[in-house]
Write a protein that holds these residues in place. Structure first.
Motif, mmCIF file in Angstrom:
data_model
loop_
_atom_site.group_PDB
_atom_site.id
_atom_site.type_symbol
_atom_site.label_atom_id
_atom_site.label_comp_id
_atom_site.label_asym_id
_atom_site.label_seq_id
_atom_site.Cartn_x
_atom_site.Cartn_y
_atom_site.Cartn_z
ATOM 1 N N ALA A 110 27.433 17.690 12.400
ATOM 2 C CA ALA A 110 28.628 18.052 11.159
ATOM 3 C C ALA A 110 27.858 17.786 9.799
ATOM 4 O O ALA A 110 27.837 18.707 8.920
ATOM 5 C CB ALA A 110 29.731 17.078 11.293
ATOM 6 N N LYS A 111 26.958 16.850 9.934
ATOM 7 C CA LYS A 111 26.298 16.530 8.577
ATOM 8 C C LYS A 111 25.490 17.539 8.450
ATOM 9 O O LYS A 111 25.171 17.926 7.229
ATOM 10 C CB LYS A 111 25.615 15.062 8.608
ATOM 11 C CG LYS A 111 26.404 14.013 8.614
ATOM 12 C CD LYS A 111 25.547 12.698 8.425
ATOM 13 C CE LYS A 111 26.340 11.472 8.417
ATOM 14 N NZ LYS A 111 25.490 10.183 8.322
ATOM 15 N N ALA A 112 24.743 18.175 9.350
ATOM 16 C CA ALA A 112 23.822 19.201 9.234
ATOM 17 C C ALA A 112 24.324 20.462 8.727
ATOM 18 O O ALA A 112 23.842 21.148 7.410
ATOM 19 C CB ALA A 112 22.840 19.891 10.680
ATOM 20 N N VAL A 113 25.588 20.952 9.328
ATOM 21 C CA VAL A 113 26.319 22.001 8.590
ATOM 22 C C VAL A 113 26.623 21.962 7.161
ATOM 23 O O VAL A 113 26.475 22.720 6.468
ATOM 24 C CB VAL A 113 27.511 22.115 9.502
ATOM 25 C CG1 VAL A 113 28.388 23.366 8.801
ATOM 26 C CG2 VAL A 113 27.108 22.616 10.998
ATOM 27 N N ASN A 114 27.267 20.635 6.958
ATOM 28 C CA ASN A 114 27.529 20.306 5.538
ATOM 29 C C ASN A 114 26.403 20.250 4.719
ATOM 30 O O ASN A 114 26.313 20.814 3.395
ATOM 31 C CB ASN A 114 28.312 18.893 5.648
ATOM 32 C CG ASN A 114 29.362 18.654 4.330
ATOM 33 O OD1 ASN A 114 29.869 19.733 3.809
ATOM 34 N ND2 ASN A 114 29.374 17.634 3.749
#
Length: 482
Positions: free
Chosen positions: A429-433
């Motif tokens: 999720a951090k990577a997407v953000n």
């Protein structure tokens, strides 16, 4: 002086088995290398005894990571890429019952040998099993904390060969005395880079994307068609891994009794979100990361991306790219394949920087080197397929790592389960953000990827060894095994 080599995408993203690239895949490869050295030296049939010593983190958490059984499999001739999981498990069960092992008994996987299976099945039977291996958790060899030493003796007990290997993360293995951990398999590349600054500069000077630059380097060893087919095969294995996981019920292996969640979550999401509504995008990202890492915990086939402990992040972010970027989702098969290829190319360019400039080993720098680097790699890949320029791709990778700095590696019970599985979902999720944040800018940013990689390296050096895959600190000691 800048090197003229590069780490291939197929070294950084390799097909293996769980639960750990450094503690399962690496020891298997090391054992296989030792046997193939015996074959190459014409000494295999003189071997009457094998001794195995495990050092540092391999000894401290080997039981939970399957290190000892992986070593047995490597001595039998298997390598992670082609191992028959079911057959190898039966072999290990037989070995535990008898204490005997036929060296190179599954010879086609002895990676340095040109001998046929028929040539190798006559290898000697020796007395070696998991319980005979010597564990030295408090002895850390100078080169790396993941050390493994093999000693072969003849019928008189005289030493025929002795070699020490280090599993340095991501399944990479280096022998004592070697300068590098392999992987620099691309030579005389047109765009060599040892830093993000060089990567960005060369791409801009050539007026090409990071994905195009990496493809040009890959094509020094393979044709474009071969590179693209290889990448799509990696993606297929990732999808098969997810499918296998979604069929599992019950509990993960080991004493923690962690319940399998992926199947139930998948069933519920299909009911709640039959049409891939964007509001459920992170739910699907969480599910894919969870599924891959549950399959890894079972010792199933996964893609090391760039490690097994962090193997769920790239496929989860790829799932987001394929299903939630409208141009890709509605663009047909060719659009999806193009996105997957460009994603992996850009991601591998970022990943090679972590391998060259720091570490992807949890036993060396903590989980920031595994989950953190995977999050950074995935963010760079996603920014590429979102249409980001060179600076935006670099910025996305930087943002993701900046906010994973300091992650400790403290697996409860030495198992790649708690906190590893949920940590993959959080990092995906951090990577997407991170990619979305980078795409909101124009690529100009204050902190560079080189600076954050160096910070990660320095943080890993300063981190107490209790928090570097030894299960001696953190959650590993504060969560009661029951």
């Amino acid at each position: 002086m800048m090197s003229t080599t590069d780490i291939s995408i197929f070294d950084l993203f390799s097909i293996g088995v769980g639960p750990s690239s450094s503690h399962t895949v690496g020891p298997m490869r090391a054992a296989n290398r030792f046997v193939t050295e015996l074959i190459a030296g014409g000494r295999l049939n003189d071997v009457a005894g094998i001794k195995v010593d495990l050092y540092g983190s391999l000894a401290a958490t080997g039981a939970g990571h399957g290190t000892m059984s992986a070593t047995i499999k490597g001595l039998a001739g298997w390598v992670p890429e082609t191992i028959d999981v079911r057959e190898s498990e039966q072999m290990v069960a037989d070995n535990q019952a008898t204490g005997k092992l036929v060296l190179a008994g599954f010879g086609p996987d002895c990676v340095r040998s040109e001998a046929t299976r028929d040539d190798l099945v006559e290898g000697p039977e020796v007395a070696i099993s998991e319980k005979e291996m010597v564990l030295r958790p408090l002895t850390v060899l100078e080169r790396h904390t993941n050390g493994i030493r093999f000693t072969a003796t003849d019928t008189d007990g005289l030493m025929l060969d002795e070699r020490t290997y280090f599993s340095v993360g991501g399944g990479f293995v280096i022998e004592e005395g070697e300068e590098a951990a392999g992987g620099d398999s691309l030579t005389d590349v047109p765009y060599p880079f040892d830093s993000a600054e060089e990567l960005v500069s060369q791409a801009n000077e050539a007026r090409i994307s990071i994905a195009e630059l990496k493809m040009a380097n890959e094509m020094t060893a393979r044709s474009r068609d071969e590179v693209e087919a290889g990448i799509l095969h990696i993606y297929t294995v990732m999808r098969e891994c997810i499918g296998s996981s979604l069929s599992r019920i019950g509990y993960l292996p080991g004493a923690l009794k962690v319940r399998c969640r992926a199947q139930r979550w998948h069933r519920e999401l299909l009911e709640e979100d039959p049409n891939k509504d964007p509001q459920y995008s992170i739910d699907w990202v969480n599910l894919i990361a969870l599924a891959v890492n549950e399959e890894n915990a079972f010792g199933g086939r996964v893609v090391t991306a760039p490690t097994n402990g962090a193997a769920g992040i790239v496929p989860a972010v790829l799932h987001y790219a394929v299903h939630y970027i409208p141009e890709i989702r509605h663009g047909g098969r060719k659009a999806k394949e193009r996105a997957v290829i460009d994603f992996f190319l850009a991601a591998s360019a970022v990943g090679s920087l972590y391998k060259k400039r720091a570490s992807i080993s949890g036993a060396e720098v903590g989980c920031q080197g595994e989950v953190g680097s995977a999050s950074s790699i995935a963010a760079g890949g996603l920014a590429q397929v979102l249409g980001g320029n060179v600076e935006q791709v670099e910025n996305a990778a930087e943002i993701a790592m900046e906010h994973n700095l300091g992650l400790t590696c403290d697996p409860v019970g030495g198992l790649v389960q708690i906190p590893c599985i949920e940590r993959n979902a959080m990092a995906a999720a951090k990577a997407v953000n991170a990619a979305k944040m980078a795409m909101r800018g124009d690529g100009e940013h204050r902190v560079s990827l080189d600076q954050v990689i160096e910070t990660m390296r320095q943080t890993g050096v300063d981190m107490s060894n209790r928090y570097k895959e030894t299960s001696l600190g953190g959650l590993a000691v504060n969560v009661v095994e029951c």
